[in-house]
Design a protein around this motif. Structure first.
Motif, PDB file in Angstrom:
ATOM      1  N   SER A   2       1.954  16.359  -5.658  1.00 49.12           N
ATOM      2  CA  SER A   2       1.915  15.742  -4.339  1.00 49.12           C
ATOM      3  C   SER A   2       1.168  14.424  -4.425  1.00 49.12           C
ATOM      4  CB  SER A   2       1.233  16.674  -3.333  1.00 49.12           C
ATOM      5  OG  SER A   2      -0.114  16.872  -3.707  1.00 49.12           O
ATOM      6  N   PHE A   3       1.600  13.484  -3.653  1.00 51.39           N
ATOM      7  CA  PHE A   3       1.005  12.157  -3.658  1.00 51.39           C
ATOM      8  C   PHE A   3       0.423  11.880  -2.288  1.00 51.39           C
ATOM      9  CE2 PHE A   3       4.406  12.076  -6.776  1.00 51.39           C
ATOM     10  CZ  PHE A   3       3.677  11.711  -7.894  1.00 51.39           C
ATOM     11  N   THR A   4      -0.778  11.328  -2.297  1.00 54.12           N
ATOM     12  CA  THR A   4      -1.453  11.060  -1.039  1.00 54.12           C
ATOM     13  C   THR A   4      -1.318   9.613  -0.600  1.00 54.12           C
ATOM     14  OG1 THR A   4      -3.513  10.665  -2.239  1.00 54.12           O
ATOM     15  CG2 THR A   4      -3.119  12.902  -1.378  1.00 54.12           C
ATOM     16  N   SER A   5      -0.938   8.755  -1.507  1.00 53.70           N
ATOM     17  CA  SER A   5      -0.808   7.356  -1.117  1.00 53.70           C
ATOM     18  C   SER A   5       0.342   6.701  -1.857  1.00 53.70           C
ATOM     19  CB  SER A   5      -2.107   6.599  -1.394  1.00 53.70           C
ATOM     20  OG  SER A   5      -2.259   6.404  -2.781  1.00 53.70           O
ATOM     21  N   GLU A   6       0.758   5.586  -1.306  1.00 50.19           N
ATOM     22  CA  GLU A   6       1.825   4.805  -1.940  1.00 50.19           C
ATOM     23  C   GLU A   6       1.389   4.291  -3.301  1.00 50.19           C
ATOM     24  OE1 GLU A   6       5.550   3.332  -2.421  1.00 50.19           O
ATOM     25  OE2 GLU A   6       4.883   4.574  -0.765  1.00 50.19           O
ATOM     26  N   ASP A   7       0.119   3.908  -3.447  1.00 53.52           N
ATOM     27  CA  ASP A   7      -0.394   3.401  -4.728  1.00 53.52           C
ATOM     28  C   ASP A   7      -0.284   4.454  -5.827  1.00 53.52           C
ATOM     29  OD1 ASP A   7      -0.977   0.963  -3.619  1.00 53.52           O
ATOM     30  OD2 ASP A   7      -3.104   1.425  -3.284  1.00 53.52           O
ATOM     31  N   THR A   8      -0.613   5.679  -5.523  1.00 55.80           N
ATOM     32  CA  THR A   8      -0.527   6.752  -6.496  1.00 55.80           C
ATOM     33  C   THR A   8       0.919   6.960  -6.920  1.00 55.80           C
ATOM     34  OG1 THR A   8      -2.429   7.821  -5.468  1.00 55.80           O
ATOM     35  CG2 THR A   8      -1.117   9.150  -6.961  1.00 55.80           C
ATOM     36  N   ASN A   9       1.815   6.891  -5.985  1.00 57.71           N
ATOM     37  CA  ASN A   9       3.235   7.042  -6.261  1.00 57.71           C
ATOM     38  C   ASN A   9       3.720   5.928  -7.191  1.00 57.71           C
ATOM     39  OD1 ASN A   9       5.775   8.119  -6.173  1.00 57.71           O
ATOM     40  ND2 ASN A   9       6.270   7.304  -4.159  1.00 57.71           N
ATOM     41  N   VAL A  10       3.310   4.702  -6.928  1.00 58.17           N
ATOM     42  CA  VAL A  10       3.694   3.566  -7.765  1.00 58.17           C
ATOM     43  C   VAL A  10       3.111   3.715  -9.173  1.00 58.17           C
ATOM     44  CG1 VAL A  10       3.403   1.073  -8.080  1.00 58.17           C
ATOM     45  CG2 VAL A  10       4.020   1.991  -5.831  1.00 58.17           C
ATOM     46  N   GLU A  11       1.850   4.134  -9.267  1.00 55.24           N
ATOM     47  CA  GLU A  11       1.223   4.344 -10.571  1.00 55.24           C
ATOM     48  C   GLU A  11       1.955   5.423 -11.360  1.00 55.24           C
ATOM     49  OE1 GLU A  11      -2.990   5.043 -10.287  1.00 55.24           O
ATOM     50  OE2 GLU A  11      -3.211   3.402  -8.851  1.00 55.24           O
ATOM     51  N   PHE A  12       2.310   6.495 -10.692  1.00 53.53           N
ATOM     52  CA  PHE A  12       3.034   7.588 -11.343  1.00 53.53           C
ATOM     53  C   PHE A  12       4.386   7.106 -11.862  1.00 53.53           C
ATOM     54  CE2 PHE A  12       6.016  11.194 -11.090  1.00 53.53           C
ATOM     55  CZ  PHE A  12       5.430  12.028 -12.036  1.00 53.53           C
TER      56      PHE A  12
END
Length: 168
Positions: A2-12
Protein backbone atom coordinates in the motif's frame (compact mmCIF):
# COMPACT_ATOMS: atom_id res chain seq x y z
CA UNK A 1 1.70 -3.19 -0.94
CA UNK A 2 0.00 0.00 0.00
CA UNK A 3 1.18 3.48 -0.78
CA UNK A 4 0.41 6.50 1.32
CA UNK A 5 1.64 9.19 -1.00
CA UNK A 6 2.24 9.94 -4.64
CA UNK A 7 5.99 10.31 -3.94
CA UNK A 8 6.23 6.78 -2.59
CA UNK A 9 4.41 5.47 -5.63
CA UNK A 10 6.81 7.30 -7.97
CA UNK A 11 9.84 6.01 -6.03
CA UNK A 12 8.50 2.46 -6.20
CA UNK A 13 7.91 2.72 -9.94
CA UNK A 14 11.41 4.12 -10.45
CA UNK A 15 12.93 1.27 -8.42
CA UNK A 16 11.05 -1.30 -10.49
CA UNK A 17 12.15 0.42 -13.74
CA UNK A 18 15.82 0.37 -12.68
CA UNK A 19 15.68 -3.31 -11.73
CA UNK A 20 13.88 -4.17 -14.96
CA UNK A 21 16.47 -2.26 -17.02
CA UNK A 22 19.23 -4.27 -15.35
CA UNK A 23 17.50 -7.55 -16.22
CA UNK A 24 16.91 -6.43 -19.80
CA UNK A 25 20.51 -5.27 -20.28
CA UNK A 26 22.01 -8.52 -18.97
CA UNK A 27 19.55 -10.57 -21.05
CA UNK A 28 20.47 -8.60 -24.17
CA UNK A 29 24.18 -9.07 -23.45
CA UNK A 30 23.70 -12.82 -23.09
CA UNK A 31 21.60 -13.17 -26.24
CA UNK A 32 23.85 -10.98 -28.39
CA UNK A 33 27.36 -11.38 -27.01
CA UNK A 34 27.61 -14.47 -24.82
CA UNK A 35 26.43 -17.13 -27.22
CA UNK A 36 28.18 -19.80 -29.23
CA UNK A 37 31.96 -19.92 -29.30
CA UNK A 38 32.27 -16.78 -27.16
CA UNK A 39 30.36 -18.02 -24.13
CA UNK A 40 33.18 -19.83 -22.38
CA UNK A 41 35.51 -16.87 -22.96
CA UNK A 42 33.26 -14.15 -21.61
CA UNK A 43 31.08 -15.94 -19.07
CA UNK A 44 32.68 -13.87 -16.31
CA UNK A 45 31.71 -10.69 -18.19
CA UNK A 46 28.02 -11.53 -17.70
CA UNK A 47 28.56 -11.42 -13.94
CA UNK A 48 30.64 -8.25 -14.24
CA UNK A 49 27.90 -6.48 -16.21
CA UNK A 50 25.28 -7.62 -13.71
CA UNK A 51 27.38 -6.28 -10.84
CA UNK A 52 28.21 -2.95 -12.52
CA UNK A 53 24.55 -2.33 -13.32
CA UNK A 54 23.23 -2.58 -9.77
CA UNK A 55 20.87 0.40 -10.20
CA UNK A 56 21.38 1.33 -13.82
CA UNK A 57 20.21 4.67 -15.10
CA UNK A 58 20.79 4.34 -18.83
CA UNK A 59 20.17 8.04 -19.27
CA UNK A 60 23.50 8.75 -17.53
CA UNK A 61 26.97 8.48 -19.02
CA UNK A 62 28.31 6.40 -16.10
CA UNK A 63 26.00 3.51 -16.94
CA UNK A 64 26.82 3.63 -20.65
CA UNK A 65 30.52 3.71 -19.74
CA UNK A 66 30.03 0.53 -17.70
CA UNK A 67 28.45 -1.15 -20.71
CA UNK A 68 31.31 -0.01 -22.97
CA UNK A 69 33.87 -1.23 -20.43
CA UNK A 70 32.34 -4.71 -20.39
CA UNK A 71 32.14 -4.85 -24.19
CA UNK A 72 35.74 -3.78 -24.74
CA UNK A 73 37.09 -6.09 -22.05
CA UNK A 74 35.06 -8.93 -23.59
CA UNK A 75 36.60 -8.23 -26.98
CA UNK A 76 40.11 -8.20 -25.52
CA UNK A 77 39.50 -11.54 -23.81
CA UNK A 78 38.11 -13.06 -27.01
CA UNK A 79 41.09 -11.81 -29.05
CA UNK A 80 43.51 -13.36 -26.54
CA UNK A 81 41.67 -16.68 -26.70
CA UNK A 82 42.81 -17.45 -30.23
CA UNK A 83 39.35 -17.55 -31.76
CA UNK A 84 39.27 -17.26 -35.56
CA UNK A 85 39.15 -13.76 -37.03
CA UNK A 86 35.74 -14.39 -38.60
CA UNK A 87 34.31 -15.21 -35.16
CA UNK A 88 35.88 -12.06 -33.72
CA UNK A 89 34.23 -9.99 -36.45
CA UNK A 90 30.92 -11.68 -35.75
CA UNK A 91 31.29 -10.82 -32.05
CA UNK A 92 31.99 -7.19 -32.96
CA UNK A 93 28.82 -7.05 -35.07
CA UNK A 94 26.74 -8.62 -32.31
CA UNK A 95 28.23 -6.27 -29.72
CA UNK A 96 27.36 -3.31 -31.92
CA UNK A 97 23.76 -4.54 -32.23
CA UNK A 98 23.61 -4.98 -28.46
CA UNK A 99 24.90 -1.44 -27.90
CA UNK A 100 22.42 -0.01 -30.42
CA UNK A 101 19.54 -1.72 -28.63
CA UNK A 102 20.75 -0.43 -25.26
CA UNK A 103 20.89 3.12 -26.59
CA UNK A 104 17.55 2.91 -28.36
CA UNK A 105 15.50 1.00 -25.81
CA UNK A 106 17.03 1.87 -22.47
CA UNK A 107 18.59 5.28 -23.02
CA UNK A 108 16.57 7.35 -25.46
CA UNK A 109 13.20 5.72 -24.75
CA UNK A 110 13.69 6.34 -21.01
CA UNK A 111 14.58 10.00 -21.26
CA UNK A 112 11.78 11.87 -19.59
CA UNK A 113 13.09 15.36 -20.18
CA UNK A 114 13.61 17.28 -23.36
CA UNK A 115 17.38 17.51 -22.91
CA UNK A 116 19.87 14.70 -22.81
CA UNK A 117 22.40 14.67 -19.96
CA UNK A 118 25.43 16.71 -21.08
CA UNK A 119 27.96 14.00 -20.13
CA UNK A 120 25.98 11.38 -22.03
CA UNK A 121 25.74 13.71 -25.02
CA UNK A 122 29.52 14.22 -24.91
CA UNK A 123 30.13 10.47 -24.65
CA UNK A 124 27.96 9.74 -27.67
CA UNK A 125 29.54 12.59 -29.63
CA UNK A 126 32.98 11.19 -28.75
CA UNK A 127 31.89 7.89 -30.29
CA UNK A 128 30.52 9.68 -33.35
CA UNK A 129 33.52 11.86 -34.13
CA UNK A 130 36.26 9.80 -32.42
CA UNK A 131 37.90 12.66 -30.58
CA UNK A 132 41.53 11.85 -29.94
CA UNK A 133 41.59 13.65 -26.59
CA UNK A 134 38.36 12.18 -25.29
CA UNK A 135 38.47 10.39 -21.94
CA UNK A 136 37.48 7.18 -23.69
CA UNK A 137 40.14 7.32 -26.41
CA UNK A 138 42.02 4.39 -24.87
CA UNK A 139 39.26 1.98 -25.81
CA UNK A 140 38.55 0.76 -29.27
CA UNK A 141 35.68 2.65 -30.82
CA UNK A 142 32.29 1.42 -31.48
CA UNK A 143 31.58 0.22 -34.86
CA UNK A 144 31.96 -0.67 -32.26
CA UNK A 145 35.47 -1.77 -32.38
CA UNK A 146 37.99 -0.45 -34.87
CA UNK A 147 41.68 -0.05 -34.27
CA UNK A 148 41.98 3.38 -35.83
CA UNK A 149 38.96 4.85 -34.06
CA UNK A 150 36.97 5.48 -37.23
CA UNK A 151 34.04 3.39 -38.30
CA UNK A 152 34.79 2.24 -41.86
CA UNK A 153 31.11 2.59 -42.65
CA UNK A 154 29.20 5.62 -41.42
CA UNK A 155 26.15 3.58 -40.44
CA UNK A 156 26.81 3.37 -36.70
CA UNK A 157 27.83 7.02 -36.38
CA UNK A 158 24.79 8.11 -38.41
CA UNK A 159 22.58 6.03 -36.14
CA UNK A 160 24.00 7.76 -33.05
CA UNK A 161 23.54 11.17 -34.61
CA UNK A 162 19.97 10.30 -35.50
CA UNK A 163 19.25 9.39 -31.87
CA UNK A 164 20.78 12.66 -30.66
CA UNK A 165 18.92 14.80 -33.17
CA UNK A 166 15.65 13.04 -32.45
CA UNK A 167 16.09 13.80 -28.75
CA UNK A 168 16.72 17.51 -29.32
Amino acid sequence: LSFTSEDTNVEFKNEIRLRWNRIVAVKLFITHCAIGVWYKHIQSKIHKLHKLLEYPDFTKSETINHVLKVLTSSLKKIKKSGIRTSNIEEFKNNATRFFNIILTSLTFNCLQTENIDEKLNDLIMDLVISRENSPSSDRERVSMFTNDGVDPSPAFRAYLLHLLIKQR
